[in-house]
Scaffold this active site. Structure first.
Site, short mmCIF file in Angstrom:
data_model
loop_
_atom_site.label_atom_id
_atom_site.label_comp_id
_atom_site.label_asym_id
_atom_site.label_seq_id
_atom_site.Cartn_x
_atom_site.Cartn_y
_atom_site.Cartn_z
N LYS A 22 57.33 -26.59 -7.63
CA LYS A 22 57.08 -27.56 -6.55
C LYS A 22 58.39 -28.24 -6.15
CE LYS A 22 53.19 -29.76 -6.67
NZ LYS A 22 52.25 -30.55 -7.45
N ARG A 91 53.98 -36.32 -9.38
CA ARG A 91 53.30 -35.03 -9.47
C ARG A 91 53.97 -34.11 -10.47
NH1 ARG A 91 50.39 -33.55 -4.71
NH2 ARG A 91 50.24 -35.33 -3.34
N GLY A 100 45.88 -27.17 -11.05
CA GLY A 100 44.95 -28.17 -11.58
C GLY A 100 45.04 -28.40 -13.07
N MET A 102 47.64 -29.63 -14.88
CA MET A 102 48.39 -30.82 -15.32
C MET A 102 48.04 -31.99 -14.42
SD MET A 102 52.01 -29.34 -16.52
CE MET A 102 52.38 -28.50 -15.00
N ARG A 335 54.72 -22.74 -1.61
CA ARG A 335 55.14 -21.78 -2.65
C ARG A 335 54.71 -20.40 -2.16
NH1 ARG A 335 50.59 -24.09 -6.62
NH2 ARG A 335 48.88 -23.43 -5.33
N HIS A 451 39.39 -25.20 -6.24
CA HIS A 451 39.82 -24.93 -7.62
C HIS A 451 39.26 -23.61 -8.12
CE1 HIS A 451 39.24 -25.15 -12.01
NE2 HIS A 451 40.48 -25.60 -11.97
N ARG A 582 47.16 14.53 -30.04
CA ARG A 582 46.78 14.30 -31.44
C ARG A 582 45.85 15.44 -31.85
NH1 ARG A 582 46.40 8.61 -29.45
NH2 ARG A 582 47.74 7.29 -30.73
N ARG A 637 51.29 17.11 -31.81
CA ARG A 637 51.65 16.50 -33.09
C ARG A 637 50.86 17.15 -34.22
NH1 ARG A 637 50.34 10.29 -34.13
NH2 ARG A 637 48.24 11.07 -34.31
N GLU A 772 58.57 6.44 -36.18
CA GLU A 772 57.56 5.40 -36.31
C GLU A 772 57.66 4.65 -37.63
OE1 GLU A 772 53.66 7.19 -35.80
OE2 GLU A 772 54.26 9.01 -36.83
N SER A 791 59.98 11.00 -30.34
CA SER A 791 58.95 10.25 -29.63
C SER A 791 58.66 9.02 -30.47
CB SER A 791 57.70 11.12 -29.47
OG SER A 791 56.71 10.35 -28.85
N GLY A 793 56.71 6.30 -31.98
CA GLY A 793 55.31 5.94 -32.25
C GLY A 793 55.29 4.45 -32.51
N THR A 794 55.22 3.71 -31.41
CA THR A 794 55.40 2.26 -31.55
C THR A 794 54.20 1.57 -32.17
OG1 THR A 794 54.81 2.16 -29.22
CG2 THR A 794 57.15 1.95 -29.77
N ASN A 795 53.05 2.28 -32.27
CA ASN A 795 51.92 1.66 -32.99
C ASN A 795 52.28 1.52 -34.46
OD1 ASN A 795 50.57 1.98 -30.58
ND2 ASN A 795 49.52 3.85 -31.22
N ASP A 796 52.67 2.64 -35.07
CA ASP A 796 53.04 2.58 -36.48
C ASP A 796 54.34 1.82 -36.67
OD1 ASP A 796 51.20 3.77 -38.38
OD2 ASP A 796 51.35 5.56 -37.14
N CYS A 859 55.18 7.21 -27.30
CA CYS A 859 53.77 7.60 -27.17
C CYS A 859 52.82 6.61 -27.82
CB CYS A 859 53.55 9.00 -27.74
SG CYS A 859 53.89 9.11 -29.50
N TYR A 879 60.87 9.32 -21.03
CA TYR A 879 59.48 9.27 -20.57
C TYR A 879 58.66 8.28 -21.36
CZ TYR A 879 58.13 12.11 -24.64
OH TYR A 879 57.90 12.55 -25.91
#
Ligand code: PEP
Ligand code: MG
Length: 907
Positions: A22, A91, A100, A102, A335, A451, A582, A637, A772, A791, A793-796, A859, A879
């Site tokens: 603002k 304000r 709304g 704050m 804005r 609102h 998989r 895999r 991983e 590759s 394996g960002t989960n593990d 992956c 990729y």
């Protein structure tokens, strides 16, 4: 010394971090020469300092005095003066808009003396006393923390006593009496008198705005919107202008384009003789801009000019708040406006066609999240439906749910797994929890800028507002409409794109954007009614932006898919291969017995026979997938999960065996179960995710990986012979050491060579590794000696870097972790750029140092997450691979990442 206060003339729109949205935009408008009431902004630095130390920074008071005096001198009036008082609004305004959430205090500077001065300046006693009672009410609630209902009830009582329905029915004498009552409430509840000193009012109001950054609802909103708790809010102190001085005054909100659909043209609401938040609160029904034009053509004409000016300046949809004080227009805020997903795409494309922005800029204006919303189904217009009423379409989508009338019920029912639609006369910031819990929001009052509309649009929740035909009775938990009564729990359906409200549930059909994604532009347009310009333009805009994203992106987008059907779907949606196939599902169903045989085998011959039975089945699986992805890479895999996942449940089997023993069952089956139980018991692990899985299986169970590699090689050869262009790749999971890779690679190469000779073909099948485990990342230079691709394996990698077991922790304590600010979003959802991301970055560098042409991808689930995609682009992956339905989102975000980092073109 740190500077805590900026005059509007000192700021600009790029200082949002410091001045909040603002403040930065008020400064920008001031510098553009637009009619902005004078004022100044207290920085977010001051708020952060206050949050940190608990007291206002010492220098702040001095700077406020200086700026206030400057303001007084410029206007020739003094704050709270006896005769012609200057009043100010205080304000909130954070970097990101939090509609709304704050606090704001208006009319600061009024007291028992200056109220008389205001009355004579305005020549309107009623107005002055009404302003004073508003100040005490707002100040009492916001600054002194008094229950707002106490004031509201006193006001109601006064109206009832007088026999009037609206506030406007109260005259100056009534309001004077009300002020006395309000002051008594303040004294009783807070133990102190309402502060008469204007400067004390101002200082307390500033502190209260700072405090409102940390209210429960503000924190909840930020968590949801992923806004950091550390930002703090700025405070804007602005000379008051009055929209409630009579019929030649008023206040309004407008947009330079329709924020719900994106259709060009002015759009807004105006409320004559009203102040401040009355429009947004949706208390009275508003006039359209066309009606405003009839009422006050001069002010309207000036507003139109300002709107055009702002849109040209910001080159985007602007959202504007204004006030008319006795015919004079004042700009209170602007804005870049929030908009629905469909509006975002249409506006971006329109602005390109109007030559106001480039294609690259257009791409920055839309998000993958918005695209995903456009892929939701819509109501089937051909289905039988009972229309109850029509309101205003405020936030698109098709929602079916049970009607509820309070936020508390919405939250409770949602917790029971029910879909609910929150029905209210209007919503207020306290309804946020209920709105989040609901699939749709329906109100009987308020306009598209109320609102409910603003918040629902921000959240992407379906919303219909201003359905005046509805008589909502919240206390009785029901609404009546044209003779039908809907009570709590009844099912209704609301269409946020048309504003329609239906009785009962209505079937849904796929969205035109999905049709486009699957079948192309022409097919999609063929299905849209010729006169449905909005939908036609939307599909065309999505096509234009997605095509541009494809042109500029550096990241390829592949799919996590393990059936020919999924592969086909991925391909249709623009997938450029399979980044993760998989193979575990290929061991389930009726193949489970073969896995049992493998595990129960008494000798190598039995083991081999089980593997021999599995091999041709696997080969057929791979032929199907390679056919569906012909010409594109398919990264297969080798099996990853612990083998006991394919065996019966230990406890169930134990009970079964015990019961058989009790019965004295001596059948072959019972004997077999006993052997199986022993085997299951032997393979049980306390922590299977860190146990015998991934590459370890290949090393420990002879022949298992060999069988899979042979199936891949034979499938590849079969496809070659059939004239196809297979591009299989073999991926080794969960390796931590280069030695593991060596062992598996040697074994695999021998099989590939043998199959090539047997089949008389050349097999070009790269072998790579999943990264991983932290150790794999740390030793990536060595891993790259053996792996032709990585590759991530960002989960593990997330599990093992944080030491979190995903299945256990997410449901157990992640809510507390996000609440307490350990992280703002689960690291399983969006990549933890510092920790897990740091490992990825290091492994990229090490991998490339050893093997400059190594192919690098991701992956894990993060491959389909917008923020993570930007990170992967930044570290230079080749990729991302994600589930098929996220492919369009990943394509768009990969394009945006290229543009944001300066990689796109500048058409
Ligand atoms: C990963 O760990 O990121 C991965 C893709 O493997 P999975 O989820 O199958 O363990
Ligand atoms: Mg994994």
């Amino acid at each position: 010394m740190v500077k805590y206060v900026y005059e509007f003339s000192e700021g600009n729109k790029d200082l949002k971090d410091l001045l909040g949205g603002k403040g930065a935009n008020l400064a920008e408008m001031t510098n553009l020469g637009l009619p902005v009431p004078p004022g100044f902004t207290i920085t977010t630095d001051a708020c952060r300092e206050y949050m940190h130390s608990g007291v206002l920074p010492p220098g702040l008071r001095v700077e406020v005095t200086q700026s206030l005096r400057q303001l007084e001198d410029a206007l020739g009036r003094q704050l709270g003066d006896f005769h012609d008082p200057l009043l100010v609004s205080v304000r909130s305004g954070a970097k990101f808009s939090m509609p709304g959430m704050m606090e704001t205090v208006l009319n600061v500077g009024l007291n028992d003396a200056s109220v008389e001065g205001l009355a004579s300046f305005a020549n309107n006693e009623r107005f002055a006393w009404d302003s004073y009672r508003r100040l005490i009410q707002m100040f009492g609630k916001t600054v002194l923390d008094i229950d707002g209902d106490l004031f509201a009830h006193a006001l109601e009582a006064k109206k009832t006593a007088k026999g009037v329905a609206a506030d406007t029915g109260l005259d100056a004498e009534d309001l004077k009496a009300l002020v006395t009552e309000f002051k008594a409430i303040v004294k009783r509840e807070s133990g102190r008198d309402f502060p008469q000193h204007p400067r004390e009012q101002l200082d307390l109001a500033i502190e209260a705005v700072f405090n409102s950054w940390n209210t429960e609802r503000a924190r909840l909103y930020r968590r949801r919107e992923r806004i950091s708790d550390d930002l703090g809010t700025a405070v804007n102190v602005v000379a008051m202008v009055f929209g409630n001085l009579g019929d030649d005054s008023g206040t309004g909100v407008c947009f330079t384009r329709d924020p719900a659909t994106g259709t060009p043209g002015d759009y807004g609401d105006y409320l004559p003789n009203a102040q401040g938040e009355d429009v947004v609160a949706g208390i009275r029904n508003t006039l359209s801009l066309a009606d405003f034009e009839k009422l006050d053509p001069n002010a309207f004409g000036e507003l139109k000019q300002v709107m055009r000016r702002l849109e040209t300046h910001y080159r985007d949809l602007c959202d504007i708040e204004f006030t008319v004080e006795r015919g004079k227009l004042w700009m209170l805020q602007t804005r870049v406006g929030k908009r629905t997903a469909a509006a975002a795409f249409r506006i971006a494309h329109h602005l390109v066609e109007e030559h106001l922005i480039t294609m690259d800029e257009a791409l920055e204006r839309v998000t993958g999240e918005q695209l995903s919303k456009l892929m939701f189904p819509q109501f089937d217009v051909k289905a039988d439906r009972t229309l109850l009423a029509k309101g205003m379409a405020a936030s698109p989508g098709a929602a079916v749910g049970q009607a509820v009338f309070s936020s508390a019920t919405a939250e409770a029912w949602k917790a029971e797994g029910k879909d609910v639609i929150l029905v209210r006369r209007e919503t207020n910031p306290d309804d946020l929890g209920g709105m989040i819990a609901s699939v749709g929001v329906l109100t009987s009052r308020g306009g598209k800028t109320s609102h409910a509309a603003v918040v629902a649009r921000g959240m992407g929740t379906t919303c219909v507002v201003g359905a005046e035909a509805l008589q909502v009775d919240v206390a009785a938990k029901q609404f009546a409409v044209n003779g039908t009564v809907i009570t709590e729990g009844d099912t209704i359906a609301i269409d946020g794109s048309t504003g329609e409200i239906f009785l009962g549930s209505v079937p849904v059909v796929p969205s035109p954007v999905v049709r486009y994604l699957e079948d192309g532009l022409d097919a999609a347009l063929d299905e849209v009614a010729v006169d449905d310009e909005e939908t036609r333009e939307l599909v065309v805009a999505v096509d234009a932006l997605l095509t541009h994203a494809d042109e500029v992106r550096k990241l390829h987008v592949e799919a996590n898919a393990d059936t020919p059907e999924d592969a086909q779907r991925a391909r249709t949606l623009g997938g450029q291969g399979i980044g993760l196939c998989r193979t575990e599902h290929m061991f389930l169903g009726d193949r489970r017995v073969l896995v049992e045989r493998l595990i129960l085998a008494k000798d190598e011959a039995e083991q081999q026979s089980a593997l021999d039975a599995l091999m041709p089945l696997q080969r057929e699986d791979f032929i199907g997938i390679l056919t569906a992805m012909d010409g594109l890479p398919v990264t297969i895999r080798l099996i990853d999960p612990p083998l006991h996942e394919f065996l019966p449940d230990y406890t169930e089997l134990k009970v079964k065996v015990a019961l058989a023993e009790e019965r004295g069952d001596t059948s072959e089956d019972a004997a077999r179960d006993k052997v199986l139980l022993a085997a299951v018991d032997k393979t049980r692990e306390a922590n299977p995710m860190l146990g015998l899985r991934g590459v370890r299986l290949g090393i420990v169970i002879p022949g298992l990986f060999t069988m899979q590699v042979r199936a891949i090689a034979e499938a590849h050869a079969a496809r070659l012979k059939a004239g196809g262009a297979p591009k299989a790749e073999i991926m080794i999971p969960l390796a931590a050491s280069v030695m593991e890779l060596h062992l598996i690679r040697d074994e695999a190469e021998a099989v590939l060579k043998a199959v090539a000779e047997e089949q008389g073909v050349t097999l070009d099948i790269p072998i790579g590794a999943m990264i991983e485990l932290p150790r794999a990342a740390f030793t990536a230079d060595r891993m790259a000696d053996v792996a032709e691709f990585f590759s991530f394996g960002t989960n593990d990698l997330t599990q093992t870097t944080w030491g979190f077991s995903r299945d256990d922790v997410e449901g157990a304590f992640f809510t507390q972790y996000t609440e307490k600010g350990v992280f703002s979003v689960s690291p399983f959802e969006s990549i933890d750029t510092q920790g897990v991301g740091g490992l990825v970055k290091m492994a990229v560098e090490k991998g490339r140092a050893t093997r400059p042409d190594i192919t690098l991808g991701v992956c894990g689930e993060h491959g389909g997450d917008p923020d993570s995609i930007h990170f992967f682009h930044g570290v230079g992956l080749d990729y991302v691979s994600c589930s098929p339905f996220r492919i369009p989102i990943a394509r768009l975000e990969a394009g945006r990442a290229a543009v944001v980092s300066g990689g796109g073109d500048t058409r």
